[in-house]
Scaffold this motif. Structure first.
Motif, PDB file in Angstrom:
ATOM      1  N   PHE A 193      66.924  40.705  36.075  1.00  0.00           N
ATOM      2  CA  PHE A 193      67.994  41.028  37.019  1.00  0.00           C
ATOM      3  C   PHE A 193      68.763  42.294  36.647  1.00  0.00           C
ATOM      4  CE2 PHE A 193      67.342  36.414  37.638  1.00  0.00           C
ATOM      5  CZ  PHE A 193      67.039  36.435  38.990  1.00  0.00           C
ATOM      6  N   THR A 194      68.297  43.032  35.668  1.00  0.00           N
ATOM      7  CA  THR A 194      68.912  44.323  35.320  1.00  0.00           C
ATOM      8  C   THR A 194      67.871  45.436  35.451  1.00  0.00           C
ATOM      9  OG1 THR A 194      68.517  43.854  32.965  1.00  0.00           O
ATOM     10  CG2 THR A 194      70.718  43.386  33.829  1.00  0.00           C
ATOM     11  N   THR A 195      66.999  45.565  34.481  1.00  0.00           N
ATOM     12  CA  THR A 195      65.984  46.611  34.537  1.00  0.00           C
ATOM     13  C   THR A 195      64.823  46.252  35.446  1.00  0.00           C
ATOM     14  OG1 THR A 195      64.803  45.669  32.642  1.00  0.00           O
ATOM     15  CG2 THR A 195      66.500  47.308  32.165  1.00  0.00           C
ATOM     16  N   GLY A 196      64.617  44.936  35.693  1.00  0.00           N
ATOM     17  CA  GLY A 196      63.385  44.482  36.322  1.00  0.00           C
ATOM     18  C   GLY A 196      62.332  44.317  35.244  1.00  0.00           C
ATOM     19  N   LEU A 197      61.368  43.414  35.455  1.00  0.00           N
ATOM     20  CA  LEU A 197      60.378  43.111  34.428  1.00  0.00           C
ATOM     21  C   LEU A 197      59.055  43.847  34.617  1.00  0.00           C
ATOM     22  CD1 LEU A 197      60.778  39.260  33.814  1.00  0.00           C
ATOM     23  CD2 LEU A 197      61.096  41.085  32.143  1.00  0.00           C
TER      24      LEU A 197
END
Length: 439
Positions: free
Chosen positions: A413-417
């Motif tokens: 939910f921040t950088t994306g995985l």
């Protein structure tokens, strides 16, 4: 990108802030320290071992993993080992060492160390950690750092070929603080597992089970690579993998024999046990593979060697050579089952078998430590207990599994995985780093 950078910087400040606040007014001896009475022979051996274990990550693991991915992902895979080295080294200096081996008033009930040694406050050339009284504390810090570096780098084998590089950076940062440092403290740093009698000579639980379980969780959360089970995902260069295995093998002597923290008889038996177990596991893995697939492979031999090295790690300085042989000969087939049969049965995509080799091998070695540990080799072995070993493993598995899942959700939910489907097909070397390996 600016917002992501600011977020990472803010997170760093949150970690560093309490450390600055906790800095003592003068470099007086801390609760975990003692005056140094230098053992020059042991210091020379641990200096050598520090170099050997550092070699295991870069270039050892980088080449081992880099040879097993497809050509379009070699640079990205090597970048994971390199990034882990850089990130963990700085974190270790800032707060990781203190959280792992600090025993001051801020320590949390044996679960994680305090902040009294953040930024290495109070550490001088004349101090020694109470766990290694004959070594300069700076040397002890450097040696333990090399273990902290390679552990998250091992996890990268599970999510290779599909994770965003930005996500891997954030993952390494958070995983060191939330998972590695607390488990290291609990087992090695004066925490509850070590005090309770769980034996882990050189990192079966702290390094291998910890990273293997984290790799399994990461593989499941990220999902399968595009084309998994359909496309050809064979290693692009087994020569790289063979060279990497050789570097890992040599470095492992510093990993295991160095964990005696002295140039003594225990270090000597640990060195012999390491070589013997690796050879036995290579035979065990290859025998099963030959029967199963009707032919032996170089990759199988190399994987068996690493499986034996993992299996003997928790027991290296606690068992005699007969015990090392049995641990090795059992670790090979067990890791083969984890890397081949279990992965096929459950259909998860552990790209380079981080769980199959490090998770399974670490568990086998940790349990068999309770079976084969000998007081005649090491007085600590008198307290070996299989039940305690199993319960200790369950505690490590739970902490690593839950902590890793939480960190992956933060990354999601921040950088994306994951990279996009198109970027994954084109390859992470170019899409993540703008670089390629030419024929």
């Amino acid at each position: 990108m600016i917002r992501k950078s600011l977020a990472l910087a803010a997170l760093g400040c949150l970690v560093a802030g309490p450390a600055f606040a906790a800095a003592p007014a003068a470099p007086a001896l801390l609760a975990h320290q003692a005056a140094l009475e230098l053992n020059e022979a042991s210091s020379a051996w641990i200096l050598t071992s520090t170099a050997l274990v550092l070699l295991m990550t870069l270039p050892g693991l980088a080449l081992f993993y880099g040879g097993m991915v497809r050509r379009k992902n070699v640079i990205a895979t090597i970048a994971h080992s390199t990034a882990a080295l850089a990130i963990v080294t700085v974190l270790w200096f800032v707060v990781g060492y203190s959280l792992s081996f600090g025993t001051g008033p801020e320590a949390v009930n044996g679960f994680v160390g305090g902040l009294q040694a953040a930024f290495l406050n109070g550490v001088t050339p004349t101090t020694a950690h109470s766990l290694a009284p004959g070594l300069p504390e700076f040397l002890w810090i450097a040696y333990q750092l090399t273990f902290a570096i390679i552990t998250p780098a091992l996890i990268a084998g599970a999510f290779a070929e599909r994770i965003k590089f930005s996500a891997s950076i954030l993952f390494f940062f958070l995983w060191h603080l939330i998972v590695y440092a607390p488990i290291c403290h609990q087992v090695w740093g004066g925490g509850w597992l070590g005090s309770w009698g769980v034996l882990d000579f050189a990192g079966g639980a702290v390094v291998h089970v910890n990273s293997g379980v984290a790799g399994l969780v990461a593989a499941i959360v990220l999902g399968q690579r595009h084309g998994f089970g359909r496309d050809n995902m064979a290693p692009h260069n087994l020569a790289f993998t063979a060279i990497g295995t050789g570097l890992l093998f040599v470095g492992w002597l510093g990993f295991n024999a160095g964990s005696a923290w002295a140039a003594d008889a225990i270090a000597s038996v640990a060195a012999l046990n390491t070589i013997l177990a690796a050879a036995a596991a290579a035979i065990g893995w290859t025998a099963v593979e030959w029967f199963h697939h009707k032919r032996p492979t170089l990759l199988g031999l190399l994987s068996g060697i690493v499986a034996g090295l993992v299996g003997i790690t928790p027991a290296a300085g606690l068992v005699d050579p007969k015990g090392a042989f049995f641990i090795g000969i059992l670790s090979g087939p067990a890791c083969y089952a984890g890397a081949v049969w279990l992965k096929k049965l459950l259909k998860y995509d552990d790209s380079l078998d981080a769980f199959g080799i490090h998770g399974i091998g670490g568990m086998v070695g940790a349990i068999l430590t309770g079976v084969f540990a000998s007081a005649a080799i090491n007085p600590v072995g008198e307290g070996a207990d299989v039940v305690k070993q199993i319960l200790g493993l369950l505690a490590v598995i739970a902490w690593s599994g839950v902590g890793t899942w939480v960190i992956l959700m933060i990354c999601k939910f921040t950088t994306g995985l994951r990279v996009t489907r198109e970027d994954e097909i084109e390859g992470l070397d170019y899409t993540q780093h703008g670089e390629t390996i030419h024929q």
